[in-house]
Design a protein around this motif. Structure first.
Motif, PDB file in Angstrom:
ATOM      1  N   ALA A 134     102.716  32.011  58.421  1.00 36.67           N
ATOM      2  CA  ALA A 134     103.306  32.233  57.100  1.00 36.67           C
ATOM      3  C   ALA A 134     102.290  32.734  56.084  1.00 36.67           C
ATOM      4  CB  ALA A 134     103.948  30.946  56.590  1.00 36.67           C
ATOM      5  N   ARG A 135     101.004  32.597  56.399  1.00 35.11           N
ATOM      6  CA  ARG A 135      99.959  33.060  55.481  1.00 35.11           C
ATOM      7  C   ARG A 135      99.609  34.528  55.710  1.00 35.11           C
ATOM      8  NH1 ARG A 135      95.956  28.319  57.204  1.00 35.11           N
ATOM      9  NH2 ARG A 135      96.853  29.032  59.194  1.00 35.11           N
ATOM     10  N   ALA A 136     100.250  35.163  56.693  1.00 37.63           N
ATOM     11  CA  ALA A 136     100.001  36.580  56.981  1.00 37.63           C
ATOM     12  C   ALA A 136     101.282  37.170  57.566  1.00 37.63           C
ATOM     13  CB  ALA A 136      98.834  36.741  57.950  1.00 37.63           C
ATOM     14  N   LEU A 137     102.272  37.358  56.727  1.00 40.96           N
ATOM     15  CA  LEU A 137     103.574  37.821  57.184  1.00 40.96           C
ATOM     16  C   LEU A 137     103.521  39.301  57.566  1.00 40.96           C
ATOM     17  CD1 LEU A 137     105.750  36.057  54.474  1.00 40.96           C
ATOM     18  CD2 LEU A 137     105.558  35.402  56.884  1.00 40.96           C
ATOM     19  N   PRO A 138     104.105  39.662  58.704  1.00 43.40           N
ATOM     20  CA  PRO A 138     104.003  41.043  59.197  1.00 43.40           C
ATOM     21  C   PRO A 138     105.096  41.957  58.650  1.00 43.40           C
ATOM     22  CG  PRO A 138     105.084  39.708  60.842  1.00 43.40           C
ATOM     23  CD  PRO A 138     104.746  38.777  59.700  1.00 43.40           C
ATOM     24  N   PHE A 139     105.263  41.968  57.336  1.00 39.86           N
ATOM     25  CA  PHE A 139     106.293  42.778  56.709  1.00 39.86           C
ATOM     26  C   PHE A 139     105.691  43.563  55.554  1.00 39.86           C
ATOM     27  CE2 PHE A 139     108.377  38.821  58.182  1.00 39.86           C
ATOM     28  CZ  PHE A 139     109.164  39.365  59.193  1.00 39.86           C
ATOM     29  N   ALA A 140     106.300  44.678  55.253  1.00 43.19           N
ATOM     30  CA  ALA A 140     105.841  45.504  54.139  1.00 43.19           C
ATOM     31  C   ALA A 140     106.158  44.835  52.807  1.00 43.19           C
ATOM     32  CB  ALA A 140     106.514  46.874  54.206  1.00 43.19           C
ATOM     33  N   ASP A 141     105.479  45.265  51.776  1.00 40.54           N
ATOM     34  CA  ASP A 141     105.741  44.773  50.426  1.00 40.54           C
ATOM     35  C   ASP A 141     107.197  45.027  50.052  1.00 40.54           C
ATOM     36  OD1 ASP A 141     103.020  44.412  50.519  1.00 40.54           O
ATOM     37  OD2 ASP A 141     102.550  45.782  48.869  1.00 40.54           O
ATOM     38  N   ALA A 142     107.753  44.103  49.261  1.00 36.36           N
ATOM     39  CA  ALA A 142     109.086  44.282  48.667  1.00 36.36           C
ATOM     40  C   ALA A 142     110.158  44.592  49.706  1.00 36.36           C
ATOM     41  CB  ALA A 142     109.044  45.374  47.601  1.00 36.36           C
ATOM     42  N   THR A 143     110.165  43.814  50.792  1.00 35.20           N
ATOM     43  CA  THR A 143     111.133  44.024  51.877  1.00 35.20           C
ATOM     44  C   THR A 143     112.394  43.183  51.709  1.00 35.20           C
ATOM     45  OG1 THR A 143     109.384  44.555  53.459  1.00 35.20           O
ATOM     46  CG2 THR A 143     111.465  43.808  54.381  1.00 35.20           C
ATOM     47  N   PHE A 144     112.275  41.978  51.146  1.00 38.42           N
ATOM     48  CA  PHE A 144     113.372  41.007  51.159  1.00 38.42           C
ATOM     49  C   PHE A 144     113.884  40.706  49.752  1.00 38.42           C
ATOM     50  CE2 PHE A 144     110.882  40.249  54.981  1.00 38.42           C
ATOM     51  CZ  PHE A 144     111.870  40.242  55.961  1.00 38.42           C
ATOM     52  N   ASP A 145     115.152  40.302  49.698  1.00 40.53           N
ATOM     53  CA  ASP A 145     115.785  39.908  48.441  1.00 40.53           C
ATOM     54  C   ASP A 145     115.624  38.419  48.165  1.00 40.53           C
ATOM     55  OD1 ASP A 145     117.084  42.512  47.850  1.00 40.53           O
ATOM     56  OD2 ASP A 145     118.156  42.069  49.719  1.00 40.53           O
ATOM     57  N   ALA A 146     115.424  37.638  49.208  1.00 39.71           N
ATOM     58  CA  ALA A 146     115.269  36.190  49.060  1.00 39.71           C
ATOM     59  C   ALA A 146     114.488  35.666  50.251  1.00 39.71           C
ATOM     60  CB  ALA A 146     116.628  35.494  48.966  1.00 39.71           C
ATOM     61  N   ALA A 147     113.857  34.503  50.052  1.00 39.15           N
ATOM     62  CA  ALA A 147     113.124  33.837  51.120  1.00 39.15           C
ATOM     63  C   ALA A 147     113.273  32.333  50.949  1.00 39.15           C
ATOM     64  CB  ALA A 147     111.650  34.235  51.099  1.00 39.15           C
ATOM     65  N   PHE A 148     113.155  31.617  52.043  1.00 38.13           N
ATOM     66  CA  PHE A 148     113.307  30.166  51.953  1.00 38.13           C
ATOM     67  C   PHE A 148     112.604  29.498  53.125  1.00 38.13           C
ATOM     68  CE2 PHE A 148     116.539  31.293  54.969  1.00 38.13           C
ATOM     69  CZ  PHE A 148     116.737  30.182  55.771  1.00 38.13           C
ATOM     70  N   THR A 149     112.369  28.216  52.972  1.00 36.15           N
ATOM     71  CA  THR A 149     111.940  27.375  54.079  1.00 36.15           C
ATOM     72  C   THR A 149     112.384  25.950  53.810  1.00 36.15           C
ATOM     73  OG1 THR A 149     110.105  26.706  55.515  1.00 36.15           O
ATOM     74  CG2 THR A 149     109.627  26.833  53.163  1.00 36.15           C
ATOM     75  N   ALA A 150     112.864  25.275  54.838  1.00 37.52           N
ATOM     76  CA  ALA A 150     113.263  23.877  54.748  1.00 37.52           C
ATOM     77  C   ALA A 150     112.266  23.055  55.550  1.00 37.52           C
ATOM     78  CB  ALA A 150     114.682  23.686  55.285  1.00 37.52           C
ATOM     79  N   PHE A 151     111.273  22.510  54.855  1.00 36.89           N
ATOM     80  CA  PHE A 151     110.219  21.701  55.456  1.00 36.89           C
ATOM     81  C   PHE A 151     109.366  22.511  56.438  1.00 36.89           C
ATOM     82  CE2 PHE A 151     112.687  18.373  53.610  1.00 36.89           C
ATOM     83  CZ  PHE A 151     111.858  17.284  53.453  1.00 36.89           C
ATOM     84  N   GLY A 152     109.355  23.818  56.318  1.00 35.42           N
ATOM     85  CA  GLY A 152     108.572  24.636  57.230  1.00 35.42           C
ATOM     86  C   GLY A 152     107.289  25.135  56.596  1.00 35.42           C
TER      87      GLY A 152
END
Length: 276
Positions: free
Chosen positions: A127-145
């Motif tokens: 999670a400290r080095a996500l393999p996605f381009a900048d400004a890819t997602f509209d929302a993000a979440f984690t439940a105890f992850g």
């Protein structure tokens, strides 16, 4: 046993100082080794296609903390077996992606996909080095992850901010920081504070050769807020779910006795400012 051996027998557990690098890399190995056991114990409560925020039983279908995600690109960080991602894709209409550091948890998720016919992208990633381009997602979440298992949670928040579009929402649940002052005991023994709330040493399990087998990191509520704001987010809400009447499930230190008196979960809802 010689140093460097591969014996994972637990020799010591407690609140210990350990090198950040060792503590931060323990999660992948631990979750790989314990994925099946964890899901066997908690899978019925988590559901195979559901987004459960916490042991109190709050679900996204009730809370709607992510808002209307129909058609939105949504990222789950520290997804485990990706139950929440599947729910978002199949029920809420999102275009959802799951990431987790553990191959074992994602493999369990792939098996559930085959069983339920709900397929979502599963990506193994820190999670400290996500393999996605900048400004890819509209929302993000984690439940105890992810966040509880790294010494540098600010890096997770920074990466989420990077991959979110302007105005994007970030929602995460963690053990309520107040709980760290109390023993992890769902019974009467868990009602008396035994350590300082401000003691930030992680809970650590070590092998006899000193290797870190498991590490979980404590942050105060102020630490969480500082990390969120420091990554550029605006904090919208702090949700502290109450223990529901009639809910008698015990999960680790969570249970009806403590739940009636002490908060067990904190859920922070934040967003990135929109440009212009």
């Amino acid at each position: 046993m010689q140093p460097g051996s591969d014996d994972d027998t637990l020799a010591e557990a407690g609140f210990l100082e350990v090198p950040d690098e060792e503590g931060g890399r323990a999660a992948r190995r631990w979750w790989d080794a314990n994925a099946d056991e964890y899901l066997a114990e908690h899978g019925d409560f988590l559901g195979d296609v559901d987004l459960l925020w916490c042991p109190e039983g709050l679900r996204e279908s009730q809370a709607r903390l992510l808002g209307d995600v129909a058609g939105a690109h949504v990222l789950e960080v520290g997804a485990g077996a990706a139950q929440g991602t599947r729910w978002l894709a199949s029920v809420a209409g999102a275009r959802a992606v799951a990431t987790d550091v553990s191959h074992g948890m994602l493999a369990a998720g792939a098996a559930d996909e085959r069983a339920h016919g709900v397929r979502v992208p599963l990506v193994q990633a820190d999670a400290r080095a996500l393999p996605f381009a900048d400004a890819t997602f509209d929302a993000a979440f984690t439940a105890f992850g992810a966040l509880p298992f790294v010494p540098d949670a600010h890096r997770v928040h920074a990466e989420v901010a990077r991959v979110l579009r302007p105005g994007g929402r970030w929602v995460f649940s963690v053990t309520h920081p107040l709980r760290w002052a109390f023993p992890d005991d769902p019974g009467p023994g868990g009602l008396t504070a035994t350590r300082s709330y401000f003691d930030r040493r992680p809970y650590v399990e070590q092998a006899a050769d000193g290797r870190v087998l498991y590490a979980e990191y404590h942050r105060t509520l102020g630490d969480h807020v500082a990390d969120v704001v420091g990554a550029g987010f605006v904090l919208d809400r702090l949700v502290e779910p109450e223990w529901p009447e009639g809910h008698d499930r015990v999960w680790g230190g969570w249970g009806p006795l403590r739940g009636a008196l002490l908060p067990g979960t904190a859920i922070l809802v934040a967003h990135l400012p929109a440009h212009g």
